[in-house]
Design a protein around this motif. Structure first.
Motif, PDB file in Angstrom:
ATOM      1  N   SER A  54       0.837  -1.197   0.000  1.00 57.11           N
ATOM      2  CA  SER A  54       0.000   0.000   0.000  1.00 57.11           C
ATOM      3  C   SER A  54       0.870   1.245   0.000  1.00 57.11           C
ATOM      4  N   ASP A  87      -3.753   0.689  -3.082  1.00 56.54           N
ATOM      5  CA  ASP A  87      -4.747   1.755  -2.937  1.00 56.54           C
ATOM      6  C   ASP A  87      -5.230   2.277  -4.283  1.00 56.54           C
ATOM      7  N   CYS A  88      -4.450   2.055  -5.329  1.00 60.90           N
ATOM      8  CA  CYS A  88      -4.763   2.626  -6.638  1.00 60.90           C
ATOM      9  C   CYS A  88      -5.593   1.693  -7.518  1.00 60.90           C
ATOM     10  N   GLU A 114      -9.130  -0.738  -8.090  1.00 60.23           N
ATOM     11  CA  GLU A 114     -10.544  -0.780  -7.718  1.00 60.23           C
ATOM     12  C   GLU A 114     -10.981  -2.239  -7.579  1.00 60.23           C
ATOM     13  N   ASN A 128      -6.277   3.249 -11.087  1.00 59.29           N
ATOM     14  CA  ASN A 128      -6.860   4.586 -11.139  1.00 59.29           C
ATOM     15  C   ASN A 128      -5.728   5.588 -11.340  1.00 59.29           C
ATOM     16  N   GLU A 171      -5.638   8.785 -11.638  1.00 58.27           N
ATOM     17  CA  GLU A 171      -5.681   9.985 -10.804  1.00 58.27           C
ATOM     18  C   GLU A 171      -5.116   9.698  -9.420  1.00 58.27           C
ATOM     19  N   LYS A 172      -5.498   8.555  -8.854  1.00 59.23           N
ATOM     20  CA  LYS A 172      -4.960   8.189  -7.540  1.00 59.23           C
ATOM     21  C   LYS A 172      -3.453   7.998  -7.599  1.00 59.23           C
ATOM     22  N   PHE A 173      -2.992   7.341  -8.675  1.00 59.95           N
ATOM     23  CA  PHE A 173      -1.556   7.078  -8.754  1.00 59.95           C
ATOM     24  C   PHE A 173      -0.762   8.361  -8.949  1.00 59.95           C
ATOM     25  N   ARG A 223      -1.422  11.164  -7.591  1.00 62.31           N
ATOM     26  CA  ARG A 223      -1.276  11.739  -6.250  1.00 62.31           C
ATOM     27  C   ARG A 223      -0.205  10.987  -5.459  1.00 62.31           C
ATOM     28  N   VAL A 224      -0.153   9.679  -5.642  1.00 64.86           N
ATOM     29  CA  VAL A 224       0.870   8.864  -4.969  1.00 64.86           C
ATOM     30  C   VAL A 224       2.262   9.293  -5.413  1.00 64.86           C
TER      31      VAL A 224
END
Length: 508
Positions: free
Chosen positions: A421, A448-449, A451, A468, A470-472, A474-475
């Motif tokens: 994670s 976390d990235c 679904e 995802n 967009e999530k990645f 941010r990571v």
């Protein structure tokens, strides 16, 4: 054969060209004038002249430089590296087709100079060259460029020269060229086998002798592999790499004595060579014991790769036969058991390991503690650690961090394909600040990235499922900020397993 290297000033950290480099580049602008001036130039300038001519594709000058080379050795690894005059390392780029062809033409011209004319050449330059070392060129696996040569293109060009030279000897019986040893790395498959076999046979009685340093044979029948090994110079070969040959234990038992005659062999890479575990047989056990006996003949072996070979519970038998400790051990997808890891941790090999690849072995359960013991044993020497698809989740990673961070010299850590994670990656990043030599971390896309990820997620899901974006993003931004805050912006954290080729043992 040990030969003195050309004079070359020690490298210094600089991104600028020296005045000598700039002057040399200017001199080579007029190639005809530069060629006329070569007999008058100090021999100490020839290494830089070669690099500049190779870099700028001054093919006329490059050909004449090889033709009149004033040293016994012309080595690409020495001449095309980063140096005191130019920080560009040409060995890390695919070579230009024009430059490579010019080198080969210069070599051919040199071979056509009779021995009887040696005294007429200034400083006998045409007859100083004894070894042309073309090893160390960038291997395939990078973006294709029609203006550059792949490893196979280079191999084929040299091989054609060997064949042509041998065929031309009968046409010019009066010539007695000085022999030249050409050191190359050979790549061979079913399509190229006959051609390379002819080149090796031709070079055996030719003044142009082909000498293989590293051999990689892919998808080659057993009889062809044996025939090729029999043609190679036992004193030159340092690596044998057999891939996708479907040898099985029977085939391996036929080939291994031919490999074992190379007493200076430092690296042996075997892939997909295990027998069928579903049908164990007496013959299979006999073949395995014979293979082990032959492995005991190697005295200089420092790297062993047995990727995708079934070694469950048999690692002790394999490693106990070796005469010297290994420095690189690759056991990817070998279905290792806890007892295999415990043996390796206690063996003499552990305290000498610079590179360790355990990819594809499940280290999440009963193997975790033995794996941690192995890391502890190898901590003082380990430089490169590959743990792709080892089922390491946050719990296992956090339990391993105390011993992992003791690997103070570690430069590369591969964790791709593990169910980690963002929280686990951040903990790894914070703890790795203590590892001053760390330069590259290949990490997985955080769980976390994804679904709807099943738990625990199989490696196949992590490698194939969509993330995802967009999530990645941010990571990535958060990891970058953490690196900046810790003063570690120079460390590369990436998910690109293809852009970061695994470090070769000989470059460690």
């Amino acid at each position: 054969m040990q030969l003195p290297a050309p004079w070359w000033p020690p490298a210094r950290p600089s991104t600028m060209h020296t005045l000598v480099f700039l002057s040399t580049r200017q001199v080579l602008q007029c190639q005809s004038a530069a060629c006329q001036a070569l007999p008058l130039l100090p021999r100490e300038l020839f290494p830089l002249l070669f690099k500049v001519a190779f870099m700028d594709k001054k093919t006329v000058v490059l050909r004449e430089l090889v033709h009149t080379w004033p040293f016994p050795l012309l080595s690409f690894q020495q001449l095309l590296q980063e140096c005191a005059h130019c920080s560009r390392a040409l060995l890390q780029e695919r070579p230009s087709t024009e430059s490579m062809q010019a080198v080969i033409l210069g070599l051919t011209a040199r071979l056509h100079t009779p021995e009887t004319e040696a005294g007429t050449q200034p400083l006998c330059r045409k007859h100083a060259l004894r070894v042309l070392d073309m090893t160390g060129l960038l291997d395939d696996g990078v973006e294709q460029d029609p203006g550059t040569m792949s490893m196979w293109d280079c191999t084929a060009a040299v091989a054609r020269t060997c064949i042509a030279q041998q065929q031309g000897r009968t046409a010019e019986p009066g010539l007695a060229p000085v022999p030249v040893e050409v050191r190359v790395d050979l790549r061979v498959n079913r399509a190229s086998y006959a051609f390379l076999r002819e080149a090796l046979r031709s070079s055996a009685g030719s003044p142009l002798r082909l000498c293989c340093r590293d051999l990689r044979a892919e998808d080659l029948p057993m009889r062809n592999t044996v025939a090729l090994l029999q043609l190679l110079d036992a004193g030159c070969l340092r690596r044998v790499d057999l891939r996708f040959n479907n040898l099985g234990l029977r085939g391996l038992s036929v080939i291994i004595p031919h490999v074992a005659r190379f007493q200076h062999l430092a690296s042996l890479r075997l892939h997909y060579v295990h027998g069928d575990s579903r049908q164990p047989s007496v013959d299979g056990e006999d073949n395995f014991r014979y293979f082990l006996a032959q492995m005991g003949r190697f005295t200089c072996l420092r790297e062993l790769s047995m990727g995708s070979s079934l070694l469950s519970g048999r690692l002790d038998q394999l490693l106990s036969t070796l005469q010297s400790p290994l420095e690189s051990l690759e056991l990817a997808f070998c279905a290792l058991l806890p007892e295999d890891l415990r043996f390796l941790a206690r063996s003499p090999h552990a305290v000498h390991l610079k590179k360790l690849d355990l990819s594809g072995n499940d280290l999440s359960g009963s193997q975790l503690e033995p794996f941690q013991g192995l890391l502890q044993a190898a901590a003082a020497t380990l430089l490169h650690l590959e743990l792709t698809e080892c089922q390491l989740a946050d719990t296992q990673l956090l339990a391993t961090l105390p011993v992992l961070t003791r690997c103070a010299s570690l430069r590369y850590l591969g964790l791709y394909g593990n169910p980690l994670s963002m929280a686990g990656l951040k903990e790894l990043l914070r703890d790795s600040v203590a590892q001053a030599e760390l330069r590259t971390v290949v990490h997985p896309f955080p769980v976390d990235c994804y679904e709807g990820l099943p738990w625990p997620p199989p490696a196949s899901v992590l490698l194939e499922a969509s993330i995802n974006e967009e999530k990645f993003a941010r990571v990535e931004a958060e990891l970058h900020q953490l690196l900046l805050a810790s003063g570690r912006a120079h460390v590369l954290w990436t998910t690109d397993i293809y852009g970061r080729l695994a470090a070769d043992y000989f470059s460690l």
